[in-house]
Every structure is written in structure tokens, then in C-alpha cells.
Scaffold this active site. Structure first.
Site, PDB file in Angstrom:
ATOM      1  N   LYS A 272     -25.780  36.232  -5.699  1.00 28.30           N
ATOM      2  CA  LYS A 272     -26.865  35.323  -5.253  1.00 28.30           C
ATOM      3  C   LYS A 272     -26.525  34.137  -4.524  1.00 28.30           C
ATOM      4  CE  LYS A 272     -30.622  32.518  -7.409  1.00 28.30           C
ATOM      5  NZ  LYS A 272     -31.016  32.207  -8.700  1.00 28.30           N
ATOM      6  N   ASP A 277     -32.427  25.461  -4.353  1.00 28.64           N
ATOM      7  CA  ASP A 277     -33.515  26.272  -5.026  1.00 28.64           C
ATOM      8  C   ASP A 277     -34.566  25.116  -5.473  1.00 28.64           C
ATOM      9  OD1 ASP A 277     -35.319  27.721  -6.018  1.00 28.64           O
ATOM     10  OD2 ASP A 277     -34.335  28.205  -7.768  1.00 28.64           O
ATOM     11  N   LYS A 284     -40.528  23.452  -8.650  1.00 30.10           N
ATOM     12  CA  LYS A 284     -39.697  23.032  -9.993  1.00 30.10           C
ATOM     13  C   LYS A 284     -40.150  21.785 -10.506  1.00 30.10           C
ATOM     14  CE  LYS A 284     -35.458  25.652  -9.506  1.00 30.10           C
ATOM     15  NZ  LYS A 284     -35.527  26.518 -10.619  1.00 30.10           N
ATOM     16  N   ASP A 295     -27.246  27.056  -7.098  1.00 29.88           N
ATOM     17  CA  ASP A 295     -27.996  28.256  -7.121  1.00 29.88           C
ATOM     18  C   ASP A 295     -27.213  29.205  -6.417  1.00 29.88           C
ATOM     19  OD1 ASP A 295     -29.718  29.625  -8.864  1.00 29.88           O
ATOM     20  OD2 ASP A 295     -31.365  29.395  -7.276  1.00 29.88           O
ATOM     21  N   ASP A 354     -40.420  30.947  -7.523  1.00 34.39           N
ATOM     22  CA  ASP A 354     -39.121  30.403  -8.343  1.00 34.39           C
ATOM     23  C   ASP A 354     -38.489  31.420  -8.984  1.00 34.39           C
ATOM     24  OD1 ASP A 354     -37.352  28.484  -8.863  1.00 34.39           O
ATOM     25  OD2 ASP A 354     -38.196  27.927 -10.854  1.00 34.39           O
ATOM     26  N   GLU A 356     -36.902  33.720  -7.202  1.00 35.97           N
ATOM     27  CA  GLU A 356     -36.430  34.061  -5.824  1.00 35.97           C
ATOM     28  C   GLU A 356     -35.231  34.799  -5.806  1.00 35.97           C
ATOM     29  OE1 GLU A 356     -33.492  31.233  -6.651  1.00 35.97           O
ATOM     30  OE2 GLU A 356     -35.912  31.307  -7.082  1.00 35.97           O
ATOM     31  N   ARG A 358     -33.802  37.207  -7.583  1.00 34.61           N
ATOM     32  CA  ARG A 358     -33.979  38.693  -7.723  1.00 34.61           C
ATOM     33  C   ARG A 358     -34.390  39.291  -6.489  1.00 34.61           C
ATOM     34  NH1 ARG A 358     -38.039  37.961 -12.631  1.00 34.61           N
ATOM     35  NH2 ARG A 358     -36.680  36.144 -12.809  1.00 34.61           N
TER      36      ARG A 358
END
Length: 510
Positions: A272, A277, A284, A295, A354, A356, A358
Site C-alpha cells: 500500500k 492520506d 480525518k 501511509d 478513508d 482507501e 484496501r
């Protein structure tokens, strides 16, 4: 990076800024560890008593400095705690040595040369001490002008330890030399992963990350392919495109391929790579986005592992997939309620932007599956739920095969990376049923880390062995440094992936 050498020289006659010795925590107080006999003799056998007087106990990571005895060419002795004294005839475990070496290397920042007289019973011990030194000496100060000026000045106090000499090592022994070379290759790439994690997101967007990967691939003979927005659109990578839709910096999918002519097994590592993010439209809250440059730690780990495999010449084919995007809110961003058509053809209802990671992993997992590798491992800072479950130093392992999950767990423990096997409860899958699409990107709140694993499993090709590493906790250390772990990016999972690749090359991967 700190230079490493092996030496059979005696500690008293070695010119260095410091001599590092190990101290164990015994039932009756601190005890001097093997490797420091010459130093203890110079204190008339009273070194343990002197250290106890100074408050040392031998606890793990404890560092005590004292003047070297008369006649030593090094002015200082640095005693570092190894933790509990091992039972009779048992040596110190690898992680104790690694952490002690790292703590000492951190304490010696600014020194030009240090001799490490830690217990080296065999070549493997030299390897873990070397690894600890190289990881512990790490620093990231590329953005600090004051640090650059200090380093340029004579007698700087912040530059990493310049040279480490491992006493008791055998310079001409092939096993010792191989252990040191392995440690140097893996540590250098792991530290590069740390650099990437620590780099501010205004300087490391998906395009910039891809450029770093391209440069490293060229240097180490790795084949590289980069899919930009146009190629991703043509290929139908709806997950990666959907996550990156709100950013001015376009997404990328980077494929790194290391091949060995002697390989009998093939592995795919998927990372990933959300370079920043914000949470997207599902923004967030304040206090949760200041460290979100980290991230992309999963992609950094995969990148470092593939380059390490190439540098070590492992007899296994390793392909790394870096799913890179920046998750930002804007007029073009994916909205909660949107439906994305993934590379696999499945549709996903996005209930929370959020969640994201996956989505980008799903596309990369399906792409990796098309090549039919023997196993796939994905690595991601995926869920806060995993941090709640396992804390900040342990990552979770999920898999579609119990034996493979156990093998990856053993590889992690061997490498000194705390991990824990987690289940994939089938009853949690129903929570991701969507009335609109094939699956939703959110499910039940409780067990959210496991729900994410179940989502990813949907995008692994049939019959392919797969494991998922959720490194959300240990990937970024917000506290103070400890052992060989710095504040900031840690490089978590690099050593696990390299160890898995080594086991596959040797035909020993379960």
C-alpha cells in the site's frame, strides 16, 4: 551508512573512540557478557561491581559510559544492557544482541570509530550485531540545515557513528563475511525505506516515489514497469484511480521484477503506497493526519525487500507491486456512495473514503494474481483497529492458509519483527454485503482489521496462497527511539519479507 569491519584484535590496543561491551542482568546484579574478558581483566575483574556502583543493572537497552582503564587506546567504555542473563550454556538470543548493538550505536552518534566487543559465538551473531549497529545508527536530517552545519563542523555531535569494528569476528571466514554482507545490504535498503516514510508528502508524491523505484531498479538490474493515469485508465484499475481522483498528483502502479535463473519458486509482494492520506471526503479529524505521510510504509517495505533480494542474489523470483496514490478531498474526489469497478471486474461501493488502502491493494492483488505466483504477501498500514488490538510494536498477520500464516509468523519472529497471527472469521464477511455493488469497502466496526483482511481476500486469485500484514502500529514510531528503532519511519516488514524470500529460495517455506 556506518562502515563495518571484522577484527580479531584485542580491545586494549585498538584505536577507537569507544569500546562497547555487553552487560547482562543477573540474579545478583549485573554481569559482564562474553566478548569483554580483556576489558574486565583491565578493571582487575571488578568491572561488574564498578557498573553496579554507577547504577547499571544490565537491563535491555541500558547504556552506561565510563572511562577506559589505563593503557587502553580508546578513552571510553560503553556498557550496554543485554537483558536477562541466559541459562548456563545458552547464548544470548539474536534480538537481544541486535537491540543492544542498536542502542550503543545511537549513544555513539558523533563518534568516528567504535569497537563492539559483544558476544559473537558464531557467524550469525556477527550478522545480527552488524544489523543492530547499522539500523541503530540511522538518522534522518535531510531537512535540517542546522544538522548539516553541525556535521560539517569538526567534532560534530550529531552525525551517525562512522565506523564499527566487530571484535571477535573472523575477517577471513566466509560465513562471517557473508553474514556481514547480508546485514549491510538489508540494513541499507531498510534505511532507504525509512527515508521514504520520513520524507514529507510535498516531496514524495506517487510520481516521485515511482522515480525512486525506477532509479533503484536500474542500479540493481531489476525490471521495472510504471503505469501512469493513462495506462491505469486503459487497464481498468478503478480502485487505484478512484483513490487518486481527488489529488493533483496522479496515481501510479509500479511493478518491480527480480528474477533468478536458478529460481524454482516465485513470490509477489504487494504494498500500500498512499503517499498522503487525508481521509478524502471522509476527512480525518484533527490530530489524526499529521503523520499520514507514513501511509506508504507498506510500499516502501516491498520496494526495499525486492531490492534486497536482488542485492543478495537470492535464487527466487520476487515481484513487487507498489500501489501508489494520494488520498485528497476535492471536487473530483471519490464520494461516499460512489461505486468503483475494480481491475478484477468486481464493483465496490465506497462507504468511507478513508478506507482507501484496501481499494488500491485490491487492484494490485488482482494484478499480481494474474502471474500465478506461488504466494502473495501484501503489506499495509491498513487499520487503526489493528493498532487497538496489538499496540504500536506488533503487526497482525492474516492469510487464506494456516500453514503459510504460521511460516510468515516464524519468519517475522526470526527477523526480530514482533507479529501475531490473526483470524479471518467468515461471519464478518456478511457485513460488507452491498445492495448496490458486489461488495462494500466497509463492514462491521468491531473487528475492523479482520474485516479489511476479508475484503482483500476477495481480490486474490483462486488457488493462490496469500498473507496480509497489517503494519499500522509499528510502521511509524511516534515515541522515543529504543534499541535500533528510531523515531519516525521504522522499516517494519522489510526483514520479514527478505526472510520469506530466503526461505523460498532454500525450498523451506511452509
Amino acid at each position: 551508512m556506518t562502515a563495518l569491519t571484522l577484527s580479531t584484535a584485542a580491545a586494549p590496543g585498538l584505536r577507537a573512540d569507544a569500546i562497547v561491551i555487553g552487560v547482562a542482568k543477573g540474579a545478583g546484579g549485573p554481569s559482564v557478557a562474553p566478548g569483554a574478558e580483556a576489558v574486565d581483566k583491565a578493571y582487575d575483574g571488578r568491572l561488574a561491581a564498578v557498573l553496579e556502583t554507577l547504577g547499571a543493572s544490565g537491563s535491555e537497552g541500558e547504556v552506561t559510559k565510563l572511562p577506559a582503564p589505563s593503557g587502553f587506546k580508546a578513552p571510553v567504555v560503553v556498557a550496554v544492557g543485554l537483558g536477562a542473563e541466559p541459562e548456563k550454556d545458552a547464548g544470548f538470543d539474536a534480538e537481544s544482541l541486535r537491540r543492544a548493538a542498536g542502542a550503543a550505536a545511537r549513544a555513539l552518534a558523533g563518534a568516528k570509530k567504535a569497537a563492539f566487543a559483544l558476544p559473537l559465538a558464531e557467524a550469525a551473531d556477527a550478522g545480527v550485531v552488524a544489523e543492530g549497529v547499522l539500523l541503530g545508527a540511522y538518522s534522518f536530517d535531510a531537512y535540517k540545515e542546522s544538522a548539516k552545519e553541525t556535521k560539517a563542523a569538526k567534532g560534530n555531535g550529531k552525525a551517525p557513528l562512522a565506523e564499527a569494528v566487530l571484535l571477535g569476528g573472523k575477517p577471513r571466514d566466509k560465513a562471517y563475511k557473508a553474514a556481514i554482507e547480508r546485514a549491510a545490504a538489508v540494513a541499507e535498503e531498510l534505511n532507504r525505506a525509512r527515508d521514504l516514510v520520513n520524507t514529507p508528502p510535498n516531496d514524495l508524491n506517487p510520481e516521485a516515489f515511482a522515480a525512486v523505484a525506477q532509479a533503484a531498479a536500474k542500479e540493481h538490474g531489476i525490471k521495472v514497469q510504471v503505469l501512469d493515469e493513462k495506462a491505469l485508465t486503459k487497464g481498468g484499475y478503478g480502485g487505484i484511480l478512484g483513490v487518486g481522483a481527488g489529488s493533483a498528483s496522479g496515481p501510479r502502479l509500479v511493478k518491480l521484477s527480480y528474477t533468478s535463473p536458478k529460481a524454482k519458486k516465485s513470490l509477489a509482494f504487494v504494498g500500500k503506497g498512499i503517499t498522503y492520506d487525508s481521509g478524502g471526503i471522509s476527512l480525518k479529524p484533527a490530530g489524526h493526519n499529521e503523520t499520514m505521510k507514513c501511509d506508504m510504509a507498506g510500499a516502501a517495505a516491498v520496494f526495499a525487500a525486492v531490492v534486497s533480494a536482488a542485492r543478495l542474489g537470492l535464487e527466487v523470483n520476487v515481484t513487487g507491486w507498489l500501489a501508489l496514490a494520494e488520498n485528497m478531498p476535492s471536487g473530483s474526489a471519490t464520494r461516499p456512495g460512489d461505486v468503483l469497478r475494480m481491475y478484477s471486474g468486481k464493483t465496490v461501493e465506497v462507504l468511507n473514503t478513508d478506507a482507501e488502502g484496501r481499494l488500491v491493494l485490491a487492484d494490485a492483488l488482482w494484478a499480481a494474481s494474474q502471474e500465478k505466483p506461488d504466494a502473495i504477501i501484501d503489506v499495509a498500514t491498513l487499520t487503526g483497529a489493528m493498532m487497538l488490538a496489538l499496540g504500536s510494536r506488533t503487526y497482525g498477520i492474516m492469510a487464506n492458509d494456516d500453514a503459510f500464516r504460521s511460516a510468515v509468523h516464524e519468519a517475522a519472529e526470526e527477523s526480530g519483527e514482533p507479529a501475531w497471527p490473526m483470524p479471518l472469521p467468515e461471519h464478518l464477511r456478511k457485513g460488507m454485503d452491498s445492495p448496490t455493488a458486489d461488495i462494500a469497502n466497509m463492514g462491521e466496526r468491531m473487528g475492523g482489521g479482520l474485516v479489511a483482511g476479508l475484503f482483500l481476500r476477495e481480490f486474490v486469485g483462486e488457488g493462490i496462497t496469500w498473507a496480509h500484514l497489517d503494519i499500522a502500529g509499528p510502521a511509524f514510531n511516534e515515541g522515543g527511539p529504543f534499541g535500533y528503532t528510531p523515531k519516525g519511519g521504522t522499516g517494519t516488514a522489510v526483514r520479514t519479507l527478505v526472510r520469506v524470500a530466503e526461505l523460498a529460495a532454500a525450498g523451506e517455506l511452509g
